[in-house]
Structure formats: structure tokens, C-alpha cells
Design a protein around this motif. Sequence first.
Motif, PDB file in Angstrom:
ATOM      1  N   VAL A 119       0.843  -1.188   0.000  1.00 53.14           N
ATOM      2  CA  VAL A 119       0.000   0.000   0.000  1.00 53.14           C
ATOM      3  C   VAL A 119       0.878   1.238   0.000  1.00 53.14           C
ATOM      4  CG1 VAL A 119      -1.784   1.291   1.217  1.00 53.14           C
ATOM      5  CG2 VAL A 119      -1.819  -1.204   1.231  1.00 53.14           C
ATOM      6  N   GLN A 120       0.560   2.175  -0.880  1.00 55.34           N
ATOM      7  CA  GLN A 120       1.278   3.447  -0.930  1.00 55.34           C
ATOM      8  C   GLN A 120       0.291   4.592  -0.753  1.00 55.34           C
ATOM      9  OE1 GLN A 120       3.282   3.110  -4.755  1.00 55.34           O
ATOM     10  NE2 GLN A 120       5.193   2.596  -3.725  1.00 55.34           N
ATOM     11  N   LEU A 121       0.818   5.729  -0.339  1.00 54.22           N
ATOM     12  CA  LEU A 121      -0.005   6.914  -0.150  1.00 54.22           C
ATOM     13  C   LEU A 121       0.403   7.982  -1.149  1.00 54.22           C
ATOM     14  CD1 LEU A 121       0.032   7.161   3.750  1.00 54.22           C
ATOM     15  CD2 LEU A 121      -1.684   6.091   2.289  1.00 54.22           C
ATOM     16  N   GLN A 122      -0.621   8.629  -1.724  1.00 53.43           N
ATOM     17  CA  GLN A 122      -0.383   9.718  -2.668  1.00 53.43           C
ATOM     18  C   GLN A 122      -0.999  10.982  -2.078  1.00 53.43           C
ATOM     19  OE1 GLN A 122      -2.520   7.755  -5.839  1.00 53.43           O
ATOM     20  NE2 GLN A 122      -0.636   7.140  -6.860  1.00 53.43           N
ATOM     21  N   ALA A 123      -0.188  12.024  -1.978  1.00 54.78           N
ATOM     22  CA  ALA A 123      -0.644  13.268  -1.367  1.00 54.78           C
ATOM     23  C   ALA A 123      -0.827  14.354  -2.414  1.00 54.78           C
ATOM     24  CB  ALA A 123       0.353  13.721  -0.312  1.00 54.78           C
ATOM     25  N   PHE A 124      -1.833  15.197  -2.183  1.00 52.99           N
ATOM     26  CA  PHE A 124      -2.141  16.281  -3.104  1.00 52.99           C
ATOM     27  C   PHE A 124      -2.448  17.536  -2.288  1.00 52.99           C
ATOM     28  CE2 PHE A 124      -2.548  13.276  -6.528  1.00 52.99           C
ATOM     29  CZ  PHE A 124      -3.043  12.137  -5.924  1.00 52.99           C
ATOM     30  N   GLY A 125      -2.243  18.670  -2.917  1.00 55.16           N
ATOM     31  CA  GLY A 125      -2.557  19.927  -2.258  1.00 55.16           C
ATOM     32  C   GLY A 125      -1.301  20.602  -1.749  1.00 55.16           C
ATOM     33  N   GLY A 126      -1.466  21.457  -0.785  1.00 52.95           N
ATOM     34  CA  GLY A 126      -0.351  22.240  -0.283  1.00 52.95           C
ATOM     35  C   GLY A 126      -0.128  23.453  -1.155  1.00 52.95           C
ATOM     36  N   GLY A 127       0.965  24.167  -0.870  1.00 52.54           N
ATOM     37  CA  GLY A 127       1.272  25.361  -1.631  1.00 52.54           C
ATOM     38  C   GLY A 127       1.555  26.546  -0.734  1.00 52.54           C
ATOM     39  N   TRP A 128       1.380  27.721  -1.291  1.00 54.81           N
ATOM     40  CA  TRP A 128       1.687  28.964  -0.595  1.00 54.81           C
ATOM     41  C   TRP A 128       0.411  29.732  -0.345  1.00 54.81           C
ATOM     42  CZ3 TRP A 128       0.765  34.046  -1.826  1.00 54.81           C
ATOM     43  CH2 TRP A 128       1.458  35.005  -1.092  1.00 54.81           C
ATOM     44  N   VAL A 129       0.325  30.331   0.845  1.00 58.43           N
ATOM     45  CA  VAL A 129      -0.850  31.126   1.176  1.00 58.43           C
ATOM     46  C   VAL A 129      -0.453  32.196   2.181  1.00 58.43           C
ATOM     47  CG1 VAL A 129      -1.562  29.646   3.121  1.00 58.43           C
ATOM     48  CG2 VAL A 129      -3.299  30.935   1.843  1.00 58.43           C
ATOM     49  N   GLN A 130      -1.175  33.284   2.196  1.00 58.94           N
ATOM     50  CA  GLN A 130      -0.920  34.340   3.171  1.00 58.94           C
ATOM     51  C   GLN A 130      -1.612  34.022   4.493  1.00 58.94           C
ATOM     52  OE1 GLN A 130      -2.232  37.887   1.034  1.00 58.94           O
ATOM     53  NE2 GLN A 130      -0.086  38.449   0.701  1.00 58.94           N
ATOM     54  N   THR A 131      -1.156  34.654   5.540  1.00 60.59           N
ATOM     55  CA  THR A 131      -1.761  34.484   6.861  1.00 60.59           C
ATOM     56  C   THR A 131      -3.265  34.719   6.792  1.00 60.59           C
ATOM     57  OG1 THR A 131       0.251  35.129   8.025  1.00 60.59           O
ATOM     58  CG2 THR A 131      -1.811  35.353   9.219  1.00 60.59           C
ATOM     59  N   GLY A 132      -3.999  33.797   7.391  1.00 66.55           N
ATOM     60  CA  GLY A 132      -5.448  33.888   7.377  1.00 66.55           C
ATOM     61  C   GLY A 132      -6.097  33.117   6.251  1.00 66.55           C
ATOM     62  N   GLY A 133      -5.291  32.629   5.331  1.00 70.82           N
ATOM     63  CA  GLY A 133      -5.824  31.893   4.196  1.00 70.82           C
ATOM     64  C   GLY A 133      -6.120  30.446   4.521  1.00 70.82           C
ATOM     65  N   SER A 134      -6.549  29.718   3.494  1.00 73.45           N
ATOM     66  CA  SER A 134      -6.941  28.324   3.647  1.00 73.45           C
ATOM     67  C   SER A 134      -6.286  27.467   2.568  1.00 73.45           C
ATOM     68  CB  SER A 134      -8.465  28.182   3.530  1.00 73.45           C
ATOM     69  OG  SER A 134      -9.130  28.938   4.519  1.00 73.45           O
ATOM     70  N   THR A 168      -3.403   3.536  -2.153  1.00 77.21           N
ATOM     71  CA  THR A 168      -3.532   2.796  -3.408  1.00 77.21           C
ATOM     72  C   THR A 168      -4.316   1.500  -3.233  1.00 77.21           C
ATOM     73  OG1 THR A 168      -1.398   1.762  -2.989  1.00 77.21           O
ATOM     74  CG2 THR A 168      -1.405   3.749  -4.376  1.00 77.21           C
ATOM     75  N   SER A 169      -4.655   1.176  -1.988  1.00 78.79           N
ATOM     76  CA  SER A 169      -5.401  -0.047  -1.716  1.00 78.79           C
ATOM     77  C   SER A 169      -6.305   0.171  -0.512  1.00 78.79           C
ATOM     78  CB  SER A 169      -4.427  -1.201  -1.442  1.00 78.79           C
ATOM     79  OG  SER A 169      -5.090  -2.316  -0.881  1.00 78.79           O
ATOM     80  N   SER A 170      -7.362  -0.595  -0.447  1.00 79.01           N
ATOM     81  CA  SER A 170      -8.263  -0.540   0.708  1.00 79.01           C
ATOM     82  C   SER A 170      -7.877  -1.561   1.771  1.00 79.01           C
ATOM     83  CB  SER A 170      -9.700  -0.800   0.257  1.00 79.01           C
ATOM     84  OG  SER A 170      -9.816  -2.101  -0.301  1.00 79.01           O
ATOM     85  N   LEU A 171      -6.681  -2.132   1.609  1.00 78.67           N
ATOM     86  CA  LEU A 171      -6.262  -3.216   2.482  1.00 78.67           C
ATOM     87  C   LEU A 171      -6.338  -2.833   3.952  1.00 78.67           C
ATOM     88  CD1 LEU A 171      -5.060  -6.064   2.728  1.00 78.67           C
ATOM     89  CD2 LEU A 171      -2.788  -5.041   2.512  1.00 78.67           C
ATOM     90  N   PHE A 172      -5.960  -1.599   4.263  1.00 74.21           N
ATOM     91  CA  PHE A 172      -5.942  -1.152   5.657  1.00 74.21           C
ATOM     92  C   PHE A 172      -6.997  -0.076   5.912  1.00 74.21           C
ATOM     93  CE2 PHE A 172      -2.577  -3.845   6.293  1.00 74.21           C
ATOM     94  CZ  PHE A 172      -1.458  -3.539   5.534  1.00 74.21           C
ATOM     95  N   SER A 173      -8.138  -0.195   5.275  1.00 74.41           N
ATOM     96  CA  SER A 173      -9.171   0.830   5.383  1.00 74.41           C
ATOM     97  C   SER A 173      -9.743   0.940   6.794  1.00 74.41           C
ATOM     98  CB  SER A 173     -10.307   0.554   4.400  1.00 74.41           C
ATOM     99  OG  SER A 173     -10.898  -0.704   4.670  1.00 74.41           O
ATOM    100  N   SER A 174      -9.521  -0.061   7.623  1.00 75.64           N
ATOM    101  CA  SER A 174     -10.026   0.002   8.994  1.00 75.64           C
ATOM    102  C   SER A 174      -9.068   0.724   9.933  1.00 75.64           C
ATOM    103  CB  SER A 174     -10.279  -1.414   9.524  1.00 75.64           C
ATOM    104  OG  SER A 174      -9.058  -2.128   9.618  1.00 75.64           O
ATOM    105  N   ARG A 175      -7.948   1.158   9.399  1.00 79.47           N
ATOM    106  CA  ARG A 175      -6.930   1.776  10.241  1.00 79.47           C
ATOM    107  C   ARG A 175      -7.057   3.304  10.216  1.00 79.47           C
ATOM    108  NH1 ARG A 175      -4.747  -2.096  13.356  1.00 79.47           N
ATOM    109  NH2 ARG A 175      -2.988  -0.677  13.682  1.00 79.47           N
ATOM    110  N   THR A 176      -6.418   3.922  11.189  1.00 80.69           N
ATOM    111  CA  THR A 176      -6.428   5.384  11.306  1.00 80.69           C
ATOM    112  C   THR A 176      -5.517   6.017  10.260  1.00 80.69           C
ATOM    113  OG1 THR A 176      -6.951   5.337  13.662  1.00 80.69           O
ATOM    114  CG2 THR A 176      -5.791   7.287  12.839  1.00 80.69           C
TER     115      THR A 176
END
Length: 114
Positions: A1-16, A24-32
Motif C-alpha cells: 500500500v502506498q499513499l499519494q498526497a495532493f494539495g499544499g502550496g503557498w498562502v498568506q496568513t489567514g488563508g486556507s 492505493t489499496s483498501s487493504l488497511f481501510s479500517s486503520r487510522t
Amino acid sequence: VQLQAFGGGWVQTGGSLRLSCAATSSLFSSRTMGWYPQGPGKQRDLVAVINSAGVPTYADFVKGRFAISRDLSKNSVCLLMTRLVPEDTAVYYCNLDSPYSPIWGPGTLVTVSS
């Protein structure tokens, strides 16, 4: 199982920003799953995790600002970060608490400017 991350970047204070992470798999879908930022010169610490029942846990300094959610059908977890401050600047790592050893995503950089 691998993890793919998306998002992030630059933002000013107060932003979102929104971070997403998909397994890549549901093998550990019961885990945190969750997010662990690592700031410059700092340890990697928990900011938000969520279990398979949808129960979240937050670090005190993000309560009321960050919201974590999970979509079991997509093996994914999202972190909505609002009212960001420069102290939130870090590389954010997605984590899956597998029963064998923790699985980490590649990390995504979040930069908050003052």
C-alpha cells in the motif's frame, strides 16, 4: 500500500488550503489515517488523525482551524486548513497506521507567509 498526497502550496496568513491523501489499496481501510507536519528543524508531530469510524483527533493548536475528513470508498483523507498562520509552515506527511509499520506519503509543502 502506498499513499499519494495532493494539495499544499503557498498562502498568506489567514488563508486556507486543502490537503488530500489517497491510499492505493483498501487493504488497511479500517486503520487510522492522518497528517503529521514537520517544520524546519522540528520533529514530525501529529496535527490531525481520523479513524475508520470518522472520529477525529486534533492537536490543540489547530482545534477550530483544521478539519479532517475521510472517504472510505476512495481510501482517502482530506485536511481542510483555515486561518493559517506562519507557524503552520511545514512539510505535511500523510500517514496510515498499518498493523505492521506506519506508512508515510511523500510529503507536501505548506508555506504560510506573514
